[in-house]
Design a protein around this motif. Structure first.
Motif, PDB file in Angstrom:
ATOM      1  N   HIS B 239      14.327 -16.433  -8.785  1.00 42.64           N
ATOM      2  CA  HIS B 239      14.655 -16.058  -7.409  1.00 42.64           C
ATOM      3  C   HIS B 239      14.826 -14.553  -7.321  1.00 42.64           C
ATOM      4  CE1 HIS B 239      17.810 -16.113  -3.978  1.00 42.64           C
ATOM      5  NE2 HIS B 239      16.601 -16.132  -3.457  1.00 42.64           N
ATOM      6  N   LEU B 240      15.885 -14.025  -7.961  1.00 44.25           N
ATOM      7  CA  LEU B 240      16.135 -12.585  -7.864  1.00 44.25           C
ATOM      8  C   LEU B 240      16.434 -11.933  -9.213  1.00 44.25           C
ATOM      9  CD1 LEU B 240      18.191 -12.572  -4.576  1.00 44.25           C
ATOM     10  CD2 LEU B 240      16.016 -11.447  -4.930  1.00 44.25           C
ATOM     11  N   GLY B 241      16.201 -12.656 -10.278  1.00 43.64           N
ATOM     12  CA  GLY B 241      16.310 -12.030 -11.590  1.00 43.64           C
ATOM     13  C   GLY B 241      17.688 -11.975 -12.191  1.00 43.64           C
ATOM     14  N   HIS B 259      22.881 -17.216  -6.833  1.00 45.33           N
ATOM     15  CA  HIS B 259      22.588 -17.963  -5.613  1.00 45.33           C
ATOM     16  C   HIS B 259      22.425 -19.453  -5.871  1.00 45.33           C
ATOM     17  CE1 HIS B 259      21.343 -13.754  -4.817  1.00 45.33           C
ATOM     18  NE2 HIS B 259      22.059 -13.957  -3.752  1.00 45.33           N
ATOM     19  N   GLN B 260      22.962 -19.909  -6.994  1.00 51.73           N
ATOM     20  CA  GLN B 260      23.084 -21.339  -7.301  1.00 51.73           C
ATOM     21  C   GLN B 260      21.770 -22.110  -7.301  1.00 51.73           C
ATOM     22  OE1 GLN B 260      25.543 -20.129  -4.825  1.00 51.73           O
ATOM     23  NE2 GLN B 260      26.662 -19.532  -6.641  1.00 51.73           N
ATOM     24  N   SER B 261      20.707 -21.478  -7.762  1.00 54.75           N
ATOM     25  CA  SER B 261      19.506 -22.269  -8.009  1.00 54.75           C
ATOM     26  C   SER B 261      19.767 -23.108  -9.245  1.00 54.75           C
ATOM     27  CB  SER B 261      18.312 -21.356  -8.264  1.00 54.75           C
ATOM     28  OG  SER B 261      18.010 -20.622  -7.112  1.00 54.75           O
ATOM     29  N   MET B 262      19.264 -24.352  -9.236  1.00 56.69           N
ATOM     30  CA  MET B 262      19.518 -25.233 -10.371  1.00 56.69           C
ATOM     31  C   MET B 262      18.204 -25.635 -11.006  1.00 56.69           C
ATOM     32  SD  MET B 262      22.505 -27.451  -8.576  1.00 56.69           S
ATOM     33  CE  MET B 262      23.849 -26.569  -7.742  1.00 56.69           C
ATOM     34  N   PHE B 263      18.134 -25.500 -12.315  1.00 58.93           N
ATOM     35  CA  PHE B 263      16.898 -25.777 -13.050  1.00 58.93           C
ATOM     36  C   PHE B 263      17.126 -26.940 -14.001  1.00 58.93           C
ATOM     37  CE2 PHE B 263      17.123 -21.306 -11.949  1.00 58.93           C
ATOM     38  CZ  PHE B 263      15.873 -21.061 -11.394  1.00 58.93           C
ATOM     39  N   ASN B 264      16.181 -27.861 -13.977  1.00 54.19           N
ATOM     40  CA  ASN B 264      16.289 -29.060 -14.797  1.00 54.19           C
ATOM     41  C   ASN B 264      15.846 -28.756 -16.226  1.00 54.19           C
ATOM     42  OD1 ASN B 264      16.185 -31.547 -15.928  1.00 54.19           O
ATOM     43  ND2 ASN B 264      15.307 -32.539 -14.131  1.00 54.19           N
ATOM     44  N   VAL B 303       7.809 -13.382 -16.269  1.00 53.01           N
ATOM     45  CA  VAL B 303       9.183 -13.861 -16.108  1.00 53.01           C
ATOM     46  C   VAL B 303       9.803 -13.215 -14.873  1.00 53.01           C
ATOM     47  CG1 VAL B 303       9.492 -14.240 -18.564  1.00 53.01           C
ATOM     48  CG2 VAL B 303      10.127 -12.028 -17.560  1.00 53.01           C
ATOM     49  N   GLY B 304      10.882 -13.814 -14.400  1.00 55.72           N
ATOM     50  CA  GLY B 304      11.667 -13.199 -13.336  1.00 55.72           C
ATOM     51  C   GLY B 304      11.130 -13.463 -11.942  1.00 55.72           C
ATOM     52  N   PRO B 305      11.601 -12.663 -10.988  1.00 57.14           N
ATOM     53  CA  PRO B 305      11.299 -12.921  -9.574  1.00 57.14           C
ATOM     54  C   PRO B 305       9.833 -12.702  -9.235  1.00 57.14           C
ATOM     55  CG  PRO B 305      12.458 -10.843  -9.821  1.00 57.14           C
ATOM     56  CD  PRO B 305      12.477 -11.494 -11.155  1.00 57.14           C
ATOM     57  N   GLY B 306       9.440 -13.231  -8.082  1.00 54.68           N
ATOM     58  CA  GLY B 306       8.061 -13.157  -7.669  1.00 54.68           C
ATOM     59  C   GLY B 306       7.670 -11.780  -7.144  1.00 54.68           C
ATOM     60  N   PHE B 307       6.373 -11.474  -7.216  1.00 59.31           N
ATOM     61  CA  PHE B 307       5.866 -10.220  -6.653  1.00 59.31           C
ATOM     62  C   PHE B 307       4.405 -10.422  -6.288  1.00 59.31           C
ATOM     63  CE2 PHE B 307       5.797 -10.225 -11.246  1.00 59.31           C
ATOM     64  CZ  PHE B 307       4.514  -9.837 -11.586  1.00 59.31           C
ATOM     65  N   TRP B 308       3.884  -9.503  -5.545  1.00 63.56           N
ATOM     66  CA  TRP B 308       2.569  -9.640  -4.926  1.00 63.56           C
ATOM     67  C   TRP B 308       1.462  -9.886  -5.939  1.00 63.56           C
ATOM     68  CZ3 TRP B 308       0.095 -10.427  -0.555  1.00 63.56           C
ATOM     69  CH2 TRP B 308      -1.222  -9.988  -0.417  1.00 63.56           C
ATOM     70  N   GLU B 309       1.445  -9.115  -7.020  1.00 63.35           N
ATOM     71  CA  GLU B 309       0.301  -9.187  -7.940  1.00 63.35           C
ATOM     72  C   GLU B 309       0.325 -10.439  -8.807  1.00 63.35           C
ATOM     73  OE1 GLU B 309       2.149  -6.595  -7.468  1.00 63.35           O
ATOM     74  OE2 GLU B 309       0.908  -4.833  -7.071  1.00 63.35           O
ATOM     75  N   ARG B 310       1.444 -11.160  -8.774  1.00 63.82           N
ATOM     76  CA  ARG B 310       1.549 -12.360  -9.594  1.00 63.82           C
ATOM     77  C   ARG B 310       0.592 -13.412  -9.041  1.00 63.82           C
ATOM     78  NH1 ARG B 310       4.146 -16.945 -10.870  1.00 63.82           N
ATOM     79  NH2 ARG B 310       5.503 -16.903 -12.678  1.00 63.82           N
TER      80      ARG B 310
ATOM     81  N   LEU C 339       8.383 -15.575  -0.260  1.00 68.43           N
ATOM     82  CA  LEU C 339       8.985 -15.699   1.069  1.00 68.43           C
ATOM     83  C   LEU C 339      10.475 -16.010   0.985  1.00 68.43           C
ATOM     84  CD1 LEU C 339       6.219 -17.797   2.821  1.00 68.43           C
ATOM     85  CD2 LEU C 339       6.659 -15.353   3.052  1.00 68.43           C
ATOM     86  N   GLU C 340      10.873 -16.707  -0.111  1.00 73.31           N
ATOM     87  CA  GLU C 340      12.284 -17.078  -0.243  1.00 73.31           C
ATOM     88  C   GLU C 340      13.163 -15.834  -0.378  1.00 73.31           C
ATOM     89  OE1 GLU C 340      10.164 -17.172  -2.678  1.00 73.31           O
ATOM     90  OE2 GLU C 340      11.178 -16.395  -4.454  1.00 73.31           O
ATOM     91  N   VAL C 341      12.544 -14.688  -0.663  1.00 79.99           N
ATOM     92  CA  VAL C 341      13.290 -13.424  -0.724  1.00 79.99           C
ATOM     93  C   VAL C 341      12.927 -12.540   0.466  1.00 79.99           C
ATOM     94  CG1 VAL C 341      13.755 -11.361  -2.076  1.00 79.99           C
ATOM     95  CG2 VAL C 341      13.387 -13.539  -3.241  1.00 79.99           C
ATOM     96  N   THR C 342      11.611 -12.445   0.716  1.00 78.87           N
ATOM     97  CA  THR C 342      11.151 -11.521   1.751  1.00 78.87           C
ATOM     98  C   THR C 342      11.729 -11.854   3.121  1.00 78.87           C
ATOM     99  OG1 THR C 342       9.095 -11.584   0.524  1.00 78.87           O
ATOM    100  CG2 THR C 342       9.100 -10.339   2.560  1.00 78.87           C
ATOM    101  N   ILE C 343      11.738 -13.147   3.462  1.00 78.96           N
ATOM    102  CA  ILE C 343      12.195 -13.504   4.808  1.00 78.96           C
ATOM    103  C   ILE C 343      13.689 -13.239   4.991  1.00 78.96           C
ATOM    104  CG2 ILE C 343      12.469 -15.397   6.449  1.00 78.96           C
ATOM    105  CD1 ILE C 343       9.787 -16.445   5.558  1.00 78.96           C
ATOM    106  N   PRO C 344      14.567 -13.791   4.132  1.00 81.44           N
ATOM    107  CA  PRO C 344      15.994 -13.554   4.390  1.00 81.44           C
ATOM    108  C   PRO C 344      16.449 -12.123   4.114  1.00 81.44           C
ATOM    109  CG  PRO C 344      15.732 -14.868   2.403  1.00 81.44           C
ATOM    110  CD  PRO C 344      14.381 -14.764   3.028  1.00 81.44           C
ATOM    111  N   ALA C 345      15.832 -11.429   3.156  1.00 84.51           N
ATOM    112  CA  ALA C 345      16.392 -10.143   2.743  1.00 84.51           C
ATOM    113  C   ALA C 345      15.640  -8.945   3.315  1.00 84.51           C
ATOM    114  CB  ALA C 345      16.411 -10.038   1.216  1.00 84.51           C
ATOM    115  N   VAL C 346      14.417  -9.142   3.813  1.00 73.66           N
ATOM    116  CA  VAL C 346      13.673  -8.003   4.362  1.00 73.66           C
ATOM    117  C   VAL C 346      13.409  -8.227   5.856  1.00 73.66           C
ATOM    118  CG1 VAL C 346      11.588  -6.606   4.176  1.00 73.66           C
ATOM    119  CG2 VAL C 346      12.594  -7.602   2.117  1.00 73.66           C
TER     120      VAL C 346
END
Lengths: 292, 311, 514
Positions: B239-241, B259-264, B303-310, C339-346
């Motif tokens: 989510h946010l690293g 932010h309480q994401s839960m991973f199985n 690894v980590g949060p999402g980004f455009w080039e991924r 979007l789960e970040v872009t929408i709420p935070a940007v």
């Protein structure tokens, strides 16, 4: 009298040096409470000195924690207490198979080690108030320390296992090391101030504010409930460091800055800022201005 | 200041000295005066007390209490003085139209349009060159301004320092041995040599969990990734690293404290609750001949949060 | 110019008023300040208490500047790793950045340092809180309408900058909690479609965490942002003087005047006193309420984390939005948009502040009202505007509450998952519930005659014949407030030679200035 003399001396100094200069000079003096702790070189974990028996760690080869197996002589008393308090759920054989008529699966206690049994009883979680609760909350213990030892002795006699009940030598432990280890291993659930918090679904990381040293060590070594176990990756020295940090800085924070605000961090701070700060000032403003 | 000349002069009335407007607002000025004096005196004493407390190196709360109290009572006295003892009014001030006359506006606009127009229209080439030059500078200046701030991302977000055969070490640099963890234990590991680097801690951090005593398969295609029940996931929340350091061994969940994401954990760390959109990447492991936990390769995805080039 | 003329000029330039008069005369010779200065001293400030809310913000800003300068003398914005051997022994021997070490040192080793740090942090929280309250006052009373749209825009900009600067300052100590905040900020920048990775690398000077972020945040926090804010605050006040205050309608109050107290001495005494009170309350809070105990959090380390980590309250609504937003990522064409970040935070904060910026124009367009407004509305006068404002506030407040789902779950011992779902629903419905309620209340208040005024007591008596008669009771002394007709600030000009002492009876006569 002393105070007056001090005052006089300060007044003389101020007159001699000149206030502005003197104002700037003592700025390097230490302020607030003085923090003290004993120091030693914390042992680094070393797998080579770990003693194992039946695949279970019995000793970490250092003297920071002594593990005591409860005396087998208590086993007979323990069995009587067990049958009275525990058997309805865990079964007369302590194997998690309850008596006829009861439904549901309960943990098998055989082979869990005295530390586990002792922790659950002495933290008041067992016998459970509500056996169906997702997580048994900490409460006043129903059984005494000796009774807990007796039950642990009996269950241990069914199949001797480890870890035994730890006695932590906190005197020689290092608080600073404990703080670092706490931040790495414990704070993710219990919070950095040790207040605990809600976890997934209906589980909770309990507050650490009022937990005796032995139980802290037992929890670390046995991983009760959803808590992970910390075994070979923490030496006894390191566990003792954590226990010392928890029983001193976490349980008795010095709060040099004033009221601790319940350790809730920015949430509590925000409420104080708005409901005390802004509200008081708005009220003063209400007085300063007119109602028209 | 010249606009003062054109403004209607402020008309101000005269008031007799005994005009009720000039009377204090307080009903009993003498009493109020005493209260104010008390407040100011208290303020004075506390401010001096702050000085004394400072000299004596008192605790922060003493410093704050004396300074805060002193300022508060000085302020209260001053406010009360203004509110109760000064002329109560009410007074009035005329408001003047800020807008100027049509003629003034026209003159202003004409100056800009006509003068500017006459210059630019006649020297279109010069104007174009100047505008072009300034515009080009604006664009060109942007490049060093931004580009100097940092390197380009290139491929750095796609890789970690885990390699084929990297030893998993804990934060003290100790290699993790297969006998170290009991079932239900967790430890944060790094590829050997990065445990004390910023990048190691920020990017390579990995949670190593012992989930059973046998080889453990979290998903199809990962049959060899969990030797002896050891499984490893990236510790960076997708989510946010934030470091996903919260492991619940009975629920078999890794929870992100931010932010309480839960991973199985048992099922390839697929998120089953919260805002994280992707599973935590799993690190393929093996146990070497000496019994140490090592990685088969790098993570198979960023690894980590999402980004455009991924992709 | 001969000496005699100069002397005469000096005499004329206020010689009657002693040293002050002479000094002002000299000043007026050079700058011509007499007339404007006098007008300024006569400037009328409305007395209504709600006008003090903005002053809380102004004076918190002053305190922030003062305490901030103190802190900047000791803080070191460096990521260099050092080993701590200071007076706080639970951290002894721990490796940490110089930034964190200097933050701990300025708390414990600098005299009054901890007090200054806590005052600075409390002042920041109060600053933004009072800005929000001030903004609400301006919004609900319609003070943003023509001709004051520009000042509203400046105000929204100030609020945005204050929130940004609050976050920057929160990040500087480089403790465990603030480091986590920086990490999240990095990921949010990273989430921007197309340019996110470039932006993130430029801001952080490379991949997270890099080594330059603290010094960049520092210079932004202590110079760039406060510099812009100081300029904007000044402009905010200049516009306020130029356009004069708004005022509530009332006896003697029209669109063409301002009724209240003069700048000097009444308002000056009150406002200076209020500055001291704001400083006093902030100092008392710094003394008695511990804020951000960084020594307990320990130094930042990207692999460490504490649970229950929240940003400061003014960022709470963003954190709440991030928590409750579902896990929707866009994935396709070889690209990912988180979007789960872009929408709420940007996008969401962009919309909220965009709406705030656009509101005066939007309202003008919807109502078709292009007139000048110097008299304020009561919130009940404009039910739709009031309801819209309440709806947005409700949404933001629910998001703020959603930022502490874990705290709520822990406190009430309910499932975290249930709390999160509840908050998702509450956030979504809150504006739609708040709007009609606020609208209804405002509408009915507006239609109720004398609403909000003290009711006259009726005395019901029973006559001997059994008849009931209601008679208004005689007013209490306090009920009737004698309000004089507003008068311009008087001018005293002494016609006769001054006697040198106060002489209220004979020498002073009041005349009109033309």
């Amino acid at each position: 009298m002393n105070t007056l003399r001090h005052l006089a001396r300060y007044a003389l100094a101020a007159a001699a040096i000149g206030a502005p200069l003197a104002w700037a000079l003592p700025a390097h003096a230490a302020n607030g409470p003085v923090y003290q702790t004993s120091r030693h070189n914390a042992g680094t974990p070393n797998s080579d000195v770990v003693t194992k028996k039946n695949g279970q760690i019995t000793s970490y080869g250092d003297s920071a924690i002594t593990y005591n197996v409860p005396s087998p002589a208590l086993a007979a008393l323990g069995q009587a207490l067990y049958l009275q308090n525990c058997a309805s759920c865990h079964g007369t054989e302590a194997n998690g198979v309850p008596a006829a008529g009861t439904t549901g699966a309960f943990p098998n206690l055989v082979g869990l080690g005295p530390a586990t049994i002792d922790f659950w009883i002495e933290s008041g979680r067992m016998p459970a108030a509500d056996p169906r609760a997702v997580q048994a909350p900490r409460r006043l213990p129903r059984l005494t320390h000796d009774q807990a030892l007796a039950i642990a002795a009996w269950i241990n006699s069914l199949s001797p296992s480890y870890p035994a009940i730890p006695t932590v030598n906190v005197k020689s432990a290092n608080v600073a090391q404990g703080a670092a280890l706490f931040a790495l291993n414990c704070a993710a659930c219990h919070t950095i101030e040790g207040d605990g918090d809600a976890l997934a679904r209906s589980t909770f990381a309990p507050s650490l504010r009022n937990i005796p040293a032995t139980q802290v060590a037992e929890a670390i070594r046995t991983g009760p409930g959803n808590m992970p176990r910390f075994t070979g990756n923490l030496s006894d020295y390191q566990v003792a460091d954590i226990v010392k940090y928890v029983t001193t800085e976490i349980q008795h924070p010095r709060n040099p800055g004033g009221l601790g605000l319940g350790g809730l961090g920015p949430v509590a701070e925000g409420f104080v800022a708005l409901l005390v700060g802004v509200a008081v000032l708005a009220l003063v403003g209400f007085w300063v201005g007119e109602r028209q | 200041m010249s606009d003062h000349e054109h403004r209607t002069p402020v008309s101000l009335s005269g008031l007799a000295a005994d005009d009720p407007h000039l009377a204090p607002a307080a009903r009993n000025p003498l009493l109020v005066e005493r209260v104010i004096a008390l407040s100011l005196l208290l303020g004075l004493v506390l401010v001096v007390g702050f000085g004394v407390a400072y000299w004596m190196n008192a605790a922060p709360w003493t410093l704050g209490a004396t300074m805060g109290g002193g300022l508060f009572f000085l302020g209260t006295g001053l406010v009360a003085w203004g509110k109760y003892l000064m002329p109560k009014g009410p007074f009035v001030e005329e408001r003047h139209r800020l807008a100027n006359s049509e003629a003034d506006r026209d003159a202003f606009a004409a100056a800009i349009v006509e003068r500017g127009g006459s210059v630019v229209k006649r020297r279109k080439v010069l104007g174009g060159l100047l505008g072009g030059g300034l515009g080009a500078f604006g664009v060109v200046a942007l490049f060093p301004l931004l580009r100097s701030l940092g390197p380009l991302p290139k491929g750095t977000l796609f890789h970690t320092d885990w390699r084929a055969g990297s030893y998993a070490v804990d934060q003290t640099g100790r290699r993790v041995h297969v006998d170290d963890l009991a079932v239900g234990s967790i430890v944060t590991v790094f590829p050997e040599g990065t445990e004390n680097t910023d990048r190691g801690q920020a990017v390579d951090q990995t949670v190593l969990i012992r989930i059973s005593n046998q080889n453990y398969v979290t998903q199809k295609g990962r049959e060899s990734w969990g030797p002896m029940g050891y499984i490893a996931y990236s510790k960076l929340c997708t989510h946010l690293g934030c470091p996903v350091g919260l492991y619940e061994q009975q629920l078999q969940l890794l929870v992100c404290p931010c932010h309480q994401s839960m991973f199985n954990v048992t099922n390839g760390a697929i998120p089953n609750f919260g805002p994280a959109p992707r599973p935590l990447p799993q690190l393929p492991l093996y146990v070497d001949a000496m019994g140490y936990i090592r990685s088969q390769s790098d993570y198979h995805e960023p690894v980590g949060p999402g980004f455009w080039e991924r992709s | 110019m001969s000496d005699t003329i100069t002397k005469r000029q000096r005499q004329r330039a206020g010689g009657r008023y002693g040293a002050v008069g002479r000094a002002l005369g000299e000043l007026d010779d050079r700058l011509g300040v007499a007339r404007g200065g006098r007008t300024f001293l006569d400037k009328i400030f409305p007395d209504h208490w709600s006008f003090m809310l903005g002053e809380i913000a102004l004076y918190s800003f002053v305190i922030l500047l003062a305490t901030g300068v103190f802190l900047s003398l000791y803080y070191v914005p460096s990521s260099t790793i050092v080993t701590y051997h200071g007076s706080y022994l639970p951290l002894d021997g721990m490796p940490m950045t110089q930034a964190y070490q200097s933050s701990v040192n300025l708390s414990f080793a600098v005299r009054a340092g901890l007090l200054m740090r806590q005052m600075h942090h409390w002042a920041a929280d109060i600053f933004i809180g009072s800005m929000v309250v001030h903004m609400a006052r301006v919004f609900f009373t319609g003070a943003f309408r023509k001709p004051r749209e520009l000042n509203w825009t400046i105000g929204v900009t100030l609020l945005t900058l204050a929130i940004v600067n609050g976050f920057l300052g929160y990040s500087l100590p480089d403790d465990l909690v603030s480091g986590t905040g920086i990490r999240i900020a990095y990921s949010i920048i990273l989430s921007v479609p197309l340019v996110g990775t470039y932006l993130a690398f430029w801001v952080f000077g490379g991949n997270y965490p890099g080594t330059v972020i603290l010094q960049r945040f520092f210079i932004l926090h202590v110079l760039v942002v406060p510099g812009i804010m100081l300029a904007l605050v000044t402009f905010h006040l200049i516009l306020l003087v130029r356009q004069k205050h708004t005022q509530f309608p009332g006896e003697g109050r029209t669109e063409d005047n301002v009724v209240g107290s003069p700048m000097f001495p009444v308002f000056m005494a009150k406002t200076t006193g209020f500055l001291f009170i704001v400083a006093g309350v902030t100092a008392a809070m710094g003394a008695f309420f511990q804020i951000n105990p960084i020594w307990q959090f320990g130094p930042y380390d990207a692999a460490r984390i504490s649970y229950a980590v929240q940003p400061d309250w003014y960022m709470g609504f963003l954190d709440g939005a991030l928590r409750i937003f579902p896990a929707w990522q866009f994935h396709g064409f070889g690209h990912t948009i988180p979007l789960e970040v872009t929408i709420p935070a940007v996008i969401f904060p962009g919309l909220v502040f965009g709406l705030a910026y656009a509101w005066p124009a939007l309202e003008r367009r919807v109502t078709g009202d292009h007139a000048m407004h110097n008299l304020l509305d009561r919130p009940s006068d404009r039910p739709k505007r009031t309801a819209a404002g309440v709806a947005v506030l409700a949404l933001i407040s629910m998001l703020f509450i959603a930022s502490s789902t874990d705290v709520i779950a822990n406190y009430f011992k309910v499932s975290l998952n249930t709390v999160l779902w509840t908050m998702r629903i509450l956030v979504l419905i809150s504006p739609f519930v708040a709007y009609p309620i606020a609208y209804k209340i405002a509408k009915e208040l507006h239609e109720t005659k004398g609403g909000g005024r003290r009711k006259v007591t009726n005395v019901v008596t029973r006559t001997e014949s059994g008849e009931y008669v209601a008679v208004p009771a005689p007013a209490y002394v306090d009920d009737v407030r004698e309000e004089l007709e507003p008068t311009p600030v008087p001018v005293f000009i002494e016609e006769t030679e001054p006697t040198g002492e106060d002489d209220a009876s004979g020498g002073v006569r009041v005349v009109e200035r033309d």
